[in-house]
Structure formats: structure tokens, C-alpha cells
Enzyme design. Structure first.
Site, PDB file in Angstrom:
ATOM      1  CG  MET A  30      62.848  91.331  52.806  1.00  0.00           C
ATOM      2  SD  MET A  30      62.202  92.289  51.433  1.00  0.00           S
ATOM      3  CE  MET A  30      60.483  92.304  51.821  1.00  0.00           C
ATOM      4  N   GLY A  31      63.673  91.411  57.636  1.00  0.00           N
ATOM      5  CA  GLY A  31      63.601  92.010  58.969  1.00  0.00           C
ATOM      6  C   GLY A  31      62.183  92.228  59.440  1.00  0.00           C
ATOM      7  CG  ASN A  32      58.555  94.528  61.056  1.00  0.00           C
ATOM      8  OD1 ASN A  32      57.413  94.269  60.715  1.00  0.00           O
ATOM      9  ND2 ASN A  32      58.811  95.202  62.154  1.00  0.00           N
ATOM     10  CG  HIS A  37      60.374  86.486  60.163  1.00  0.00           C
ATOM     11  ND1 HIS A  37      59.654  87.636  60.396  1.00  0.00           N
ATOM     12  CD2 HIS A  37      60.614  86.465  58.835  1.00  0.00           C
ATOM     13  CE1 HIS A  37      59.468  88.276  59.263  1.00  0.00           C
ATOM     14  NE2 HIS A  37      60.033  87.587  58.292  1.00  0.00           N
ATOM     15  N   GLY A 149      58.588  80.488  54.087  1.00  0.00           N
ATOM     16  CA  GLY A 149      57.232  80.335  54.621  1.00  0.00           C
ATOM     17  C   GLY A 149      56.218  80.131  53.507  1.00  0.00           C
ATOM     18  CB  SER A 187      51.902  89.627  56.972  1.00  0.00           C
ATOM     19  OG  SER A 187      52.421  90.663  56.171  1.00  0.00           O
ATOM     20  CB  SER A 188      56.292  92.762  57.966  1.00  0.00           C
ATOM     21  OG  SER A 188      57.200  91.758  58.295  1.00  0.00           O
ATOM     22  NE  ARG A 189      53.711  93.797  52.138  1.00  0.00           N
ATOM     23  CZ  ARG A 189      54.333  94.760  51.491  1.00  0.00           C
ATOM     24  NH1 ARG A 189      53.894  95.983  51.584  1.00  0.00           N
ATOM     25  NH2 ARG A 189      55.388  94.516  50.751  1.00  0.00           N
TER      26      ARG A 189
END
Ligand code: PAF
Length: 291
Positions: A30-32, A37, A149, A187-189
Site C-alpha cells: 500500500m506504498g509508504n 518492504h 511479511g 510499520s508504516s504506522r
């Protein structure tokens, strides 16, 4: 690197790869993009001749519109990272490209009971959204191998069932969770954590590690989970769940099983962190059982 934005272009790319009989590795995202990744991409490169990455923030898997709206979108930087990582192509569809009839009335892929547990209970419809978009992406990209992942362990289990139950031929490869030096799962978060929360956040992984040690030391599942939950609460977290499950159906277990997993979802303010740790027991239920 080819930047592909629509389905006819993607089909052309796939045909040309097929013509050269190259094995296709696929990393849906989902990018970012972050180091986690990039590790998935490295894994795909080892398993295939050519690698394609998709970037699509899938609205179908967000039950909370605010969460969808604030999901980080960093296309320019992502494209630079992918170029440097040696990816052959990136598929960046728009929402109308993937869902031309909108989202309301479309056929969805039901993730089954597995999709209703844990993350699925906390986020109703989430895994059906994931199963639907992954099915669409698999149909479009037709990968030989797709890499996911282990950080999203329940998502991995859902996708394994999706592939098995719908007789898909794609091979799945799973990359272990990437962590910061202090143990926090990447994580992106994490970018939403303020400085104080970032300092507290590695406690999630520490709680899992201590729980795994406690189980290995012969403590009961119930006592171990109660201890870990209490400790995390003391560290300032609101614990959504902290459980020990079998690694296939993600059903909670009160005794050790051969292939088990500790899973946690815990909140620091508005930031919700998830993490997990496999706990393989050579002697299921001989230790850590409720006596
Ligand atoms: O893990 C993710 O980033 C997403 O759930 C996925 C697999 C790309 C589907 O949107």
C-alpha cells in the site's frame, strides 16, 4: 523501471514477460515503503527473474474512513526507492481503475471464519477487503511467486487459505518481520508515534519475547498471557488482544500446540500497534498447559 497505471498496460507488460518465459515475483503493497518492504523485494528477487510491485491503498480493507484518509501516501519517494531496489515494474492503479463500478455492489471474496477472528473482529470486513484485492491483483499480475511479511501473520494465514481454497497456482513466500534495533516491528504506522510513544513502543515486542520465554519455562498459557497483558498495561498501553493461537486457524489455545503464535494488538494513544511471535513447541501440551 516501468511505471504502469492502468490494466491494459499491465496486461501488455505481463505478456512481454511471458513471451521471454521469465518467472515473475510480486510484492503487493500500500506504498509508504520502508526497510520491511525492501526486504520483501529482495526476497522476490531471489525467487524470480523479474519483480513487480503494486502500490494501492485499498479502500475495501479500511473500516474506518479516518484511518483510510490519514494513511500515508508517498508516491514520489516510493518510486525512487523501487528504482534503486532494481524492481522491473510498478503497478499504481487508481481507485476507479481497480473498482470501476464503485465498492458498494461488487463481488467480494469472503475470508471465512479465519477472517472474523482477532484483527478481523477488531476491524470487521478488513480481511474480506484484503482477500478481494489480493485476488484481483493475482488475476491481473499472474505472479509465479508472491511475497508477504510475517508481521501481518493473520493476513498471511488468510492469503494461504485464499490460495488453497480457490485453487490458485501462485507460490507464497513469507519474509520474517523486520525490526528496528530496539525490537519495534517496522510499520508504516510507526510514523504516527510521538517521541514519548516511540520510546514506549518496543515494549510490545519485549512482552511477546518474555511471554515466549515464560511458556518455554513451563508456565501456563493463562498465567503467561495475564502477566504479559498486565505488564503492557503498566507500560501505558491499552491492550486490544494478547493471545496464544495455533498458526493455521488462529484459534485461541489454552495449551501449547506444535505450531503456535503469540499475537498482540495494543494502542498508544491513537496509534494501534500489532506484532506476533511464533512459538513452536516440540512437546505440545507437555509444558505450559493448564494444570
Ligand atoms: O499488507 C498490505 O500492505 C495490504 O494488506 C495488501 C496485501 C497490499 C493488500 O492491500
Amino acid at each position: 523501471m516501468e511505471v504502469i497505471r492502468d490494466i491494459p498496460e499491465l496486461r501488455d507488460w505481463r505478456e512481454s514477460v511471458e513471451f521471454d518465459a521469465r518467472r515473475v515475483g510480486f510484492v503487493p503493497t500500500m506504498g509508504n515503503l520502508h526497510a520491511g518492504h525492501l526486504a520483501l523485494i529482495d526476497h522476490a528477487k531471489r525467487r524470480a527473474d523479474t519483480v513487480i510491485v503494486s502500490i494501492f491503498v485499498n479502500p475495501l480493507q479500511f473500516e474506518d474512513p479516518d484511518d483510510l484518509a490519514r494513511y500515508p501516501r508517498t508516491e514520489e519517494r516510493d518510486l525512487e526507492l523501487l528504482e534503486r531496489a532494481g524492481v522491473a515494474a510498478v503497478f499504481l492503479p487508481t481507485e476507479p481503475e481497480l473498482y470501476p463500478h464503485g465498492q458498494k455492489d461488487i463481488v467480494r471474496v469472503d475470508a471465512g471464519p479465519l477472517g472474523d477472528r482477532l484483527e478481523g473482529a477488531a476491524r470487521p470486513g478488513h480481511f474480506t477487503g484484503v482477500a478481494t484485492v489480493v485476488t484481483k491483483l493475482f488475476n491481473l499480475v499472474r505472479p509465479d511467486v508472491a511475497v508477504f511479511g510475517e508481521k501481518d501473520a493473520q493476513q498471511v494465514a488468510v492469503i494461504r487459505r485464499l490460495v488453497a481454497d480457490l485453487d490458485m497456482t501462485v507460490e507464497l513466500a513469507i519474509e520474517p518481520t523486520h525490526r528496528e534495533p530496539d525490537g519495534l516491528a517496522i510499520s508504516s504506522r510507526n510514523r504516527f508515534l510521538d517521541a514519548e510513544q516511540r520510546r514506549q513502543a518496543p515494549a510490545v515486542h519485549r512482552a511477546l519475547k518474555r511471554a515466549a520465554e515464560s511458556l518455554a519455562g513451563g508456565h501456563t498459557v493463562a498465567a503467561t498471557l495475564a502477566g504479559a497483558r498486565h505488564w503492557l498495561t503498566q507500560q501505558g498501553f491499552v491492550v486490544d488482544y494478547l493471545v496464544y493461537c495455533d498458526d493455521e486457524r488462529f484459534e485461541e489455545q489454552t495449551r501449547l500446540v506444535a505450531h503456535g503464535r503469540l499475537l498482540v494488538a495494543a494502542r498508544l494513544g491513537r496509534v494501534r500497534l500489532i506484532d506476533n511471535l511464533p512459538v513452536h513447541s516440540p512437546h505440545p501440551a507437555s509444558v505450559g498447559s493448564d494444570r
